[in-house]
Design a protein around this motif. Structure first.
Motif, short mmCIF file in Angstrom:
data_model
loop_
_atom_site.label_atom_id
_atom_site.label_comp_id
_atom_site.label_asym_id
_atom_site.label_seq_id
_atom_site.Cartn_x
_atom_site.Cartn_y
_atom_site.Cartn_z
N SER A 1 12.64 65.16 67.89
CA SER A 1 11.46 65.68 68.55
C SER A 1 10.62 64.50 69.03
CB SER A 1 10.66 66.51 67.53
OG SER A 1 9.43 66.91 68.06
N ARG A 2 10.15 64.57 70.26
CA ARG A 2 9.29 63.51 70.78
C ARG A 2 7.85 63.68 70.31
NH1 ARG A 2 12.30 65.04 75.41
NH2 ARG A 2 13.85 63.48 75.97
N LEU A 3 7.54 64.89 69.82
CA LEU A 3 6.19 65.19 69.36
C LEU A 3 6.28 66.12 68.15
CD1 LEU A 3 3.08 65.40 69.54
CD2 LEU A 3 3.40 67.19 71.26
N CYS A 4 5.69 65.71 67.03
CA CYS A 4 5.59 66.55 65.84
C CYS A 4 4.11 66.81 65.60
CB CYS A 4 6.17 65.85 64.61
SG CYS A 4 7.93 65.53 64.70
N THR A 5 3.74 68.08 65.55
CA THR A 5 2.36 68.45 65.27
C THR A 5 2.26 68.90 63.82
OG1 THR A 5 2.03 69.13 67.56
CG2 THR A 5 0.46 69.97 65.94
N LEU A 6 1.35 68.29 63.08
CA LEU A 6 1.11 68.66 61.69
C LEU A 6 -0.13 69.53 61.61
CD1 LEU A 6 1.63 65.29 59.76
CD2 LEU A 6 3.32 66.99 60.41
N GLY B 1 -6.75 79.64 57.48
CA GLY B 1 -5.88 79.48 58.64
C GLY B 1 -5.51 78.03 58.85
N LEU B 2 -4.36 77.81 59.50
CA LEU B 2 -3.88 76.45 59.76
C LEU B 2 -4.83 75.70 60.69
CD1 LEU B 2 -0.09 77.21 60.28
CD2 LEU B 2 -1.09 75.91 58.39
N VAL B 3 -5.02 74.42 60.39
CA VAL B 3 -5.86 73.54 61.20
C VAL B 3 -5.04 72.29 61.54
CG1 VAL B 3 -7.96 72.12 61.21
CG2 VAL B 3 -7.96 74.34 60.07
N LYS B 4 -5.14 71.83 62.78
CA LYS B 4 -4.38 70.65 63.19
C LYS B 4 -4.83 69.41 62.42
CE LYS B 4 -3.01 68.07 67.29
NZ LYS B 4 -3.05 68.05 68.76
N ILE B 5 -3.83 68.68 61.91
CA ILE B 5 -4.10 67.43 61.19
C ILE B 5 -3.87 66.24 62.11
CG2 ILE B 5 -3.39 65.96 59.26
CD1 ILE B 5 -2.48 68.59 57.85
N SER B 6 -2.68 66.20 62.74
CA SER B 6 -2.39 65.07 63.62
C SER B 6 -1.13 65.34 64.43
CB SER B 6 -2.22 63.77 62.83
OG SER B 6 -1.08 63.85 62.01
N ASP B 7 -0.93 64.50 65.43
CA ASP B 7 0.30 64.47 66.22
C ASP B 7 1.04 63.19 65.86
OD1 ASP B 7 -0.13 66.82 67.68
OD2 ASP B 7 -1.30 65.78 69.21
N LEU B 8 2.35 63.31 65.70
CA LEU B 8 3.21 62.16 65.44
C LEU B 8 4.21 62.05 66.58
CD1 LEU B 8 3.99 62.86 61.67
CD2 LEU B 8 2.12 61.51 62.62
N TYR B 9 4.62 60.82 66.89
CA TYR B 9 5.53 60.58 68.01
C TYR B 9 6.77 59.84 67.53
CZ TYR B 9 1.39 62.00 70.56
OH TYR B 9 0.31 62.71 71.01
N PRO B 10 7.74 60.57 66.98
CA PRO B 10 8.96 59.92 66.47
C PRO B 10 9.81 59.34 67.59
CG PRO B 10 8.76 62.19 65.67
CD PRO B 10 7.76 62.00 66.75
N GLU B 11 10.66 58.39 67.21
CA GLU B 11 11.65 57.85 68.14
C GLU B 11 12.92 58.70 68.05
OE1 GLU B 11 12.09 53.48 68.19
OE2 GLU B 11 10.65 53.54 66.54
N ASP B 12 13.73 58.65 69.09
CA ASP B 12 14.99 59.38 69.13
C ASP B 12 16.08 58.50 68.52
OD1 ASP B 12 16.94 61.26 69.63
OD2 ASP B 12 17.16 60.72 71.74
N ILE B 13 16.02 58.34 67.20
CA ILE B 13 16.95 57.47 66.48
C ILE B 13 17.43 58.15 65.20
CG2 ILE B 13 16.00 55.30 67.38
CD1 ILE B 13 14.41 55.02 64.77
#
Length: 140
Positions: A73-78, A86-98
Motif C-alpha cells: 500500500s502506498r498509503l496506510c491510514t491509522l 467512533g474511530l478518529v484519524k491518528i496518522s497517515d503512513l507512506y510505506p515503500e513497495d518492498i
C-alpha cells in the motif's frame, strides 16, 4: 519504558477480505504467526483494511509491517478509538513497495481499537499481501 508488542491471543482481529475466501492458506492469523512462509492475502478491491480490538486499553507508539513487494500500500491510514467511541484519524503512513520489514513511529495514542486502511495498492487489482503486522506500545 520500552515499547512492547500489543497484539496477543486475546486481540480480536478482522480483515476486509481474504483471497478466494481461503482462510486456511491466506487468513488473517498469518500476519501474527511470525512465519516468513505465511501471509494474509486480501482479495481484490480498493481500500483493504485490518481492525484490531485489544483486550485492554493500550498506548500505541509504533507500527511494524512487512508487505510482499508488488502487493503493498502506498498509503496506510491509522484510525483508533476508545471503547464505545467512533474511530478518529491518528496518522497517515507512506510505506515503500518492498519486501523488507518497515517500522513507523506514530503519535502516541491511547485506544482500545485500531483500524489500518490500506489505500492506493501497488497491485493493479487492489490486492494487499502482509507477512507481518506488529503494533507496539504500552499496555495501560
Amino acid at each position: 519504558m520500552p515499547a512492547e508488542p500489543l497484539i496477543c491471543a486475546d486481540t480480536a482481529t478482522r480483515v476486509s477480505s481474504v483471497l478466494n475466501r481461503d482462510v486456511k492458506q491466506f487468513g488473517k492469523k498469518h500476519m501474527f504467526d511470525t512465519s516468513e512462509e505465511t501471509c494474509w492475502n486480501s482479495d481484490q478491491g480498493t481500500c483493504q483494511w485490518v481492525t484490531l480490538d485489544f483486550p485492554r486499553t493500550v498506548k500505541v507508539s509504533q507500527l511494524h509491517i512487512q508487505f510482499q513487494g508488488g502487493f503493498s500500500s502506498r498509503l496506510c491510514t491509522l484510525e483508533g478509538c476508545r471503547a464505545g467511541e467512533g474511530l478518529v484519524k491518528i496518522s497517515d503512513l507512506y510505506p515503500e513497495d518492498i519486501n523488507a520489514m518497515q517500522r513507523f513511529q506514530v503519535e502516541e495514542t491511547v485506544l482500545d481499537k485500531l483500524k489500518i486502511t490500506f489505500e492506493n495498492s501497488t497491485d493493479f487489482f487492489g490486492r494487499i499481501v502482509v507477512y507481518h503486522l506488529g503494533v507496539l506500545g504500552e499496555r495501560l
